[in-house]
Design a protein around this motif. Structure first.
Motif, PDB file in Angstrom:
ATOM      1  N   ARG A 194       8.399  24.033  -8.396  1.00 21.40           N
ATOM      2  CA  ARG A 194       7.773  24.123  -9.556  1.00 21.40           C
ATOM      3  C   ARG A 194       6.175  24.057  -9.188  1.00 21.40           C
ATOM      4  O   ARG A 194       5.163  24.413  -9.996  1.00 21.40           O
ATOM      5  CB  ARG A 194       7.780  23.033 -10.605  1.00 21.40           C
ATOM      6  N   GLY A 195       5.568  23.822  -7.935  1.00 21.32           N
ATOM      7  CA  GLY A 195       4.282  23.761  -7.884  1.00 21.32           C
ATOM      8  C   GLY A 195       4.006  22.755  -6.735  1.00 21.32           C
ATOM      9  O   GLY A 195       4.744  22.160  -6.118  1.00 21.32           O
ATOM     10  N   ILE A 196       2.768  22.317  -6.555  1.00 18.27           N
ATOM     11  CA  ILE A 196       2.072  21.137  -5.746  1.00 18.27           C
ATOM     12  C   ILE A 196       1.965  20.011  -6.354  1.00 18.27           C
ATOM     13  O   ILE A 196       1.605  19.748  -7.363  1.00 18.27           O
ATOM     14  CB  ILE A 196       0.743  21.812  -5.196  1.00 18.27           C
ATOM     15  N   ALA A 197       2.645  18.934  -5.584  1.00 16.07           N
ATOM     16  CA  ALA A 197       2.437  17.313  -6.456  1.00 16.07           C
ATOM     17  C   ALA A 197       1.860  16.669  -5.118  1.00 16.07           C
ATOM     18  O   ALA A 197       1.638  16.596  -4.074  1.00 16.07           O
ATOM     19  CB  ALA A 197       4.104  16.938  -6.502  1.00 16.07           C
ATOM     20  N   TYR A 198       1.251  15.452  -5.771  1.00 19.06           N
ATOM     21  CA  TYR A 198       0.525  14.672  -5.219  1.00 19.06           C
ATOM     22  C   TYR A 198       1.213  13.066  -5.279  1.00 19.06           C
ATOM     23  O   TYR A 198       1.257  12.456  -6.267  1.00 19.06           O
ATOM     24  CB  TYR A 198      -0.699  14.498  -5.933  1.00 19.06           C
ATOM     25  N   ILE A 199       2.219  12.926  -4.276  1.00 17.19           N
ATOM     26  CA  ILE A 199       3.038  11.971  -4.481  1.00 17.19           C
ATOM     27  C   ILE A 199       3.162  11.037  -3.274  1.00 17.19           C
ATOM     28  O   ILE A 199       2.805  11.487  -2.105  1.00 17.19           O
ATOM     29  CB  ILE A 199       4.528  12.549  -4.604  1.00 17.19           C
ATOM     30  N   PRO A 200       3.762   9.861  -3.401  1.00 18.11           N
ATOM     31  CA  PRO A 200       3.732   8.779  -2.104  1.00 18.11           C
ATOM     32  C   PRO A 200       4.329   9.129  -0.817  1.00 18.11           C
ATOM     33  O   PRO A 200       5.687  10.073  -1.057  1.00 18.11           O
ATOM     34  CB  PRO A 200       4.702   7.654  -2.845  1.00 18.11           C
ATOM     35  N   GLU A 201       3.870   9.017   0.211  1.00 15.63           N
ATOM     36  CA  GLU A 201       4.351   9.519   1.354  1.00 15.63           C
ATOM     37  C   GLU A 201       5.996   9.097   1.658  1.00 15.63           C
ATOM     38  O   GLU A 201       6.591   9.718   2.151  1.00 15.63           O
ATOM     39  CB  GLU A 201       3.538   8.843   2.698  1.00 15.63           C
ATOM     40  N   ARG A 202       6.160   7.619   1.371  1.00 14.54           N
ATOM     41  CA  ARG A 202       7.578   7.070   1.445  1.00 14.54           C
ATOM     42  C   ARG A 202       8.523   7.817   0.805  1.00 14.54           C
ATOM     43  O   ARG A 202       9.743   8.061   0.968  1.00 14.54           O
ATOM     44  CB  ARG A 202       7.510   5.867   1.633  1.00 14.54           C
ATOM     45  N   LEU A 203       7.976   8.480  -0.516  1.00 10.35           N
ATOM     46  CA  LEU A 203       9.166   9.047  -1.408  1.00 10.35           C
ATOM     47  C   LEU A 203       9.401  10.404  -0.697  1.00 10.35           C
ATOM     48  O   LEU A 203      10.583  11.169  -0.931  1.00 10.35           O
ATOM     49  CB  LEU A 203       8.352   9.240  -2.721  1.00 10.35           C
ATOM     50  N   CYS A 204       8.503  11.059  -0.097  1.00 10.60           N
ATOM     51  CA  CYS A 204       8.800  12.373   0.349  1.00 10.60           C
ATOM     52  C   CYS A 204       8.983  12.660   1.723  1.00 10.60           C
ATOM     53  O   CYS A 204       9.265  13.797   2.334  1.00 10.60           O
ATOM     54  CB  CYS A 204       7.638  13.607  -0.237  1.00 10.60           C
ATOM     55  N   SER A 223       0.975  -1.118  -0.064  1.00 11.08           N
ATOM     56  CA  SER A 223       0.027  -0.010   0.215  1.00 11.08           C
ATOM     57  C   SER A 223       0.762   1.276  -0.017  1.00 11.08           C
ATOM     58  O   SER A 223       1.993   1.253   0.684  1.00 11.08           O
ATOM     59  CB  SER A 223      -0.860  -0.171   1.326  1.00 11.08           C
ATOM     60  N   GLU A 224       0.389   2.190  -0.519  1.00  8.82           N
ATOM     61  CA  GLU A 224       1.003   3.449  -0.672  1.00  8.82           C
ATOM     62  C   GLU A 224       0.200   4.855  -0.360  1.00  8.82           C
ATOM     63  O   GLU A 224      -0.996   4.795  -1.181  1.00  8.82           O
ATOM     64  CB  GLU A 224       1.747   3.543  -1.963  1.00  8.82           C
ATOM     65  N   ILE A 225       0.589   5.650   0.615  1.00  7.30           N
ATOM     66  CA  ILE A 225      -0.286   6.616   0.830  1.00  7.30           C
ATOM     67  C   ILE A 225       0.065   8.084   0.161  1.00  7.30           C
ATOM     68  O   ILE A 225       1.441   8.051   0.077  1.00  7.30           O
ATOM     69  CB  ILE A 225      -0.296   6.999   2.325  1.00  7.30           C
ATOM     70  N   LEU A 226      -0.728   8.345  -0.678  1.00  4.53           N
ATOM     71  CA  LEU A 226      -0.362   9.629  -1.306  1.00  4.53           C
ATOM     72  C   LEU A 226      -0.732  10.904  -0.338  1.00  4.53           C
ATOM     73  O   LEU A 226      -1.737  11.132   0.132  1.00  4.53           O
ATOM     74  CB  LEU A 226      -1.152   9.878  -2.367  1.00  4.53           C
ATOM     75  N   HIS A 227       0.230  11.974  -0.728  1.00  3.48           N
ATOM     76  CA  HIS A 227       0.022  13.237   0.243  1.00  3.48           C
ATOM     77  C   HIS A 227       0.422  14.414  -0.822  1.00  3.48           C
ATOM     78  O   HIS A 227       1.029  14.405  -1.779  1.00  3.48           O
ATOM     79  CB  HIS A 227       0.907  13.276   1.331  1.00  3.48           C
ATOM     80  N   PHE A 228      -0.486  15.437  -0.802  1.00  3.66           N
ATOM     81  CA  PHE A 228      -0.104  16.820  -1.275  1.00  3.66           C
ATOM     82  C   PHE A 228       0.886  17.472  -0.669  1.00  3.66           C
ATOM     83  O   PHE A 228       1.020  17.524   0.714  1.00  3.66           O
ATOM     84  CB  PHE A 228      -1.177  17.867  -1.185  1.00  3.66           C
ATOM     85  N   VAL A 229       2.315  17.853  -1.487  1.00  3.17           N
ATOM     86  CA  VAL A 229       3.198  18.487  -0.727  1.00  3.17           C
ATOM     87  C   VAL A 229       3.627  19.581  -1.563  1.00  3.17           C
ATOM     88  O   VAL A 229       3.318  19.676  -2.847  1.00  3.17           O
ATOM     89  CB  VAL A 229       4.431  17.396  -0.681  1.00  3.17           C
ATOM     90  N   ALA A 230       4.453  20.680  -1.181  1.00  7.45           N
ATOM     91  CA  ALA A 230       5.038  21.813  -1.694  1.00  7.45           C
ATOM     92  C   ALA A 230       6.105  22.288  -1.140  1.00  7.45           C
ATOM     93  O   ALA A 230       6.212  22.051   0.201  1.00  7.45           O
ATOM     94  CB  ALA A 230       3.850  22.918  -2.122  1.00  7.45           C
ATOM     95  N   SER A 231       7.013  22.979  -1.910  1.00 12.32           N
ATOM     96  CA  SER A 231       8.428  23.480  -0.922  1.00 12.32           C
ATOM     97  C   SER A 231       7.783  24.794  -0.142  1.00 12.32           C
ATOM     98  O   SER A 231       6.842  25.530  -0.635  1.00 12.32           O
ATOM     99  CB  SER A 231       9.448  23.714  -1.958  1.00 12.32           C
ATOM    100  N   PRO A 232       8.537  25.201   0.828  1.00  9.82           N
ATOM    101  CA  PRO A 232       8.328  26.223   1.543  1.00  9.82           C
ATOM    102  C   PRO A 232       8.420  27.360   0.607  1.00  9.82           C
ATOM    103  O   PRO A 232       7.641  28.611   0.716  1.00  9.82           O
ATOM    104  CB  PRO A 232       9.436  26.475   2.639  1.00  9.82           C
ATOM    105  N   GLU A 233       9.362  27.410  -0.535  1.00 16.81           N
ATOM    106  CA  GLU A 233       9.626  28.635  -1.227  1.00 16.81           C
ATOM    107  C   GLU A 233       8.422  28.851  -2.252  1.00 16.81           C
ATOM    108  O   GLU A 233       8.054  29.780  -2.492  1.00 16.81           O
ATOM    109  CB  GLU A 233      10.920  28.387  -1.949  1.00 16.81           C
ATOM    110  N   TYR A 234       7.981  27.831  -2.688  1.00 13.52           N
ATOM    111  CA  TYR A 234       6.688  27.904  -3.463  1.00 13.52           C
ATOM    112  C   TYR A 234       5.521  28.469  -2.828  1.00 13.52           C
ATOM    113  O   TYR A 234       4.959  29.324  -3.283  1.00 13.52           O
ATOM    114  CB  TYR A 234       6.114  26.604  -4.135  1.00 13.52           C
ATOM    115  N   LEU A 235       5.600  28.003  -1.624  1.00 15.82           N
ATOM    116  CA  LEU A 235       4.350  28.420  -0.668  1.00 15.82           C
ATOM    117  C   LEU A 235       4.586  29.987  -0.274  1.00 15.82           C
ATOM    118  O   LEU A 235       3.668  30.829  -0.150  1.00 15.82           O
ATOM    119  CB  LEU A 235       4.255  27.378   0.440  1.00 15.82           C
TER     120      LEU A 235
END
Length: 311
Positions: A235-245, A162-174
């Motif tokens: 570059r923006g907001i990504a929706y990527i796997p939790e263990r990757l980020c 199983s892989e949980i996906l989250h929305f993430v972004a960098s502090p600089e982008y935000l």
């Protein structure tokens, strides 16, 4: 008549030509041609119409293929039943791996199996494209749910991760674009888009409550790893796997958004064709990987995929 020559005949049928079968099996074309000729001599019939590179089954060949498919499967199962479960096996396996974040976890399980069976040889094919497993002589594949859309053959699919996906972004982008307070605010932001192997752009994001969220952006990628790097590059907001980020979140290089939203759980499946006989080596590896990947300290998906021939 040798059963391995019957199995070779099946591979020629599935590959479509002697040349392609030779490439997939790492055997000289002359060897395959000689063994096929020997099988035809034993049977007293022609199994193929030969026309330059093209080969088509004769009526007898088609009948022989259909009848021996179940016979080979029965033979392999009988061998499995009567042999020592810990006996060393040999042979060659071709394994397709979708580039998931837990790729090395899967690979390490395969390596462990190879250490237990040193006479076995393995070819690992990392590809985001869902290849035709029969045509490309692939014994086992580890694929994500979305990759099944381009596959026409019936398969058995066992959930293993199983892989949980989250929305993430960098502090600089935000800092530059502002931090979205709720899901609907994402329409005002640049989302890093993802394209699946079937051509579909991942712009309708699944959420944990069986709802979808529409997103848009000015960059589209087909690599999850590159999506992570693009997020780190502001570059923006990504929706990527939790263990990757997760390590980047802990280090403050990425910020998780919408913590109150139920996360989506993606799944990775161990798959193999349902209409092809499963070799003893394949069955042993399947059993090993299911045991390896369901240990208490590993993430595991327990819900089976719904649909045709999944169980």
């Amino acid at each position: 008549m040798k059963t391995e020559d019957i199995a070779l005949f099946h591979r020629i049928v599935e590959a479509g030509s002697l040349v392609d079968a030779a490439g997939l099996l790492y055997l000289p074309k002359s060897t395959i041609s000689r063994r096929l000729q020997g099988l035809e001599d034993d049977l007293g019939v022609k199994l193929f119409h030969r026309q330059n590179r093209a080969m088509t089954l004769t009526t007898a060949g088609s009948h022989f293929y259909d009848k021996t498919l179940s016979l080979l499967a029965s033979l392999e199962q009988t061998i499995t039943d009567i042999t020592d479960k810990h006996a060393e096996i040999s042979g060659h396996l071709r394994i397709l791996l979708f580039p998931v974040p837990d790729l090395m976890l899967i690979v390490n399980g395969i390596y462990q199996f190879m250490d237990l069976n040193p006479k076995l040889t393995v070819e690992l094919i990392v590809n985001a494209e869902p290849l035709d497993m029969i045509r490309h002589n692939i014994d086992i594949a580890f694929m994500v749910d979305e990759a099944f859309n381009n596959i026409d053959i019936d398969m058995v699919a066992r959930p293993v991760l199983s892989e949980i996906l989250h929305f993430v972004a960098s502090p600089e982008y935000l800092d530059k674009a502002g931090t979205p307070a709720k899901l609907s605010d994402i329409s005002q932001h640049n989302s890093i888009m993802f394209r699946f192997p079937n051509g579909q752009v991942f712009n309708e994001l699944p959420l944990g409550n069986n709802k979808f969220l529409s997103v848009s952006g000015n960059i589209c990628l087909n690599s999850v790893q590159l999506a992570l790097e693009s997020t780190l590059a502001n570059r923006g907001i990504a929706y990527i796997p939790e263990r990757l980020c997760e390590e980047y979140i802990k280090a403050g290089k990425l910020i998780r958004l919408f913590a109150d939203v139920q996360p989506y759980e993606g799944k990775c499946y161990l798959t193999y064709p349902s209409r092809r006989f499963v070799s003893l080596a394949s069955q042993r590896l399947i059993d090993h990987m299911l045991n390896f990947m369901t240990s208490d300290d590993l993430p595991i998906c327990t819900k089976s995929r719904e649909g045709k021939a999944w169980y």
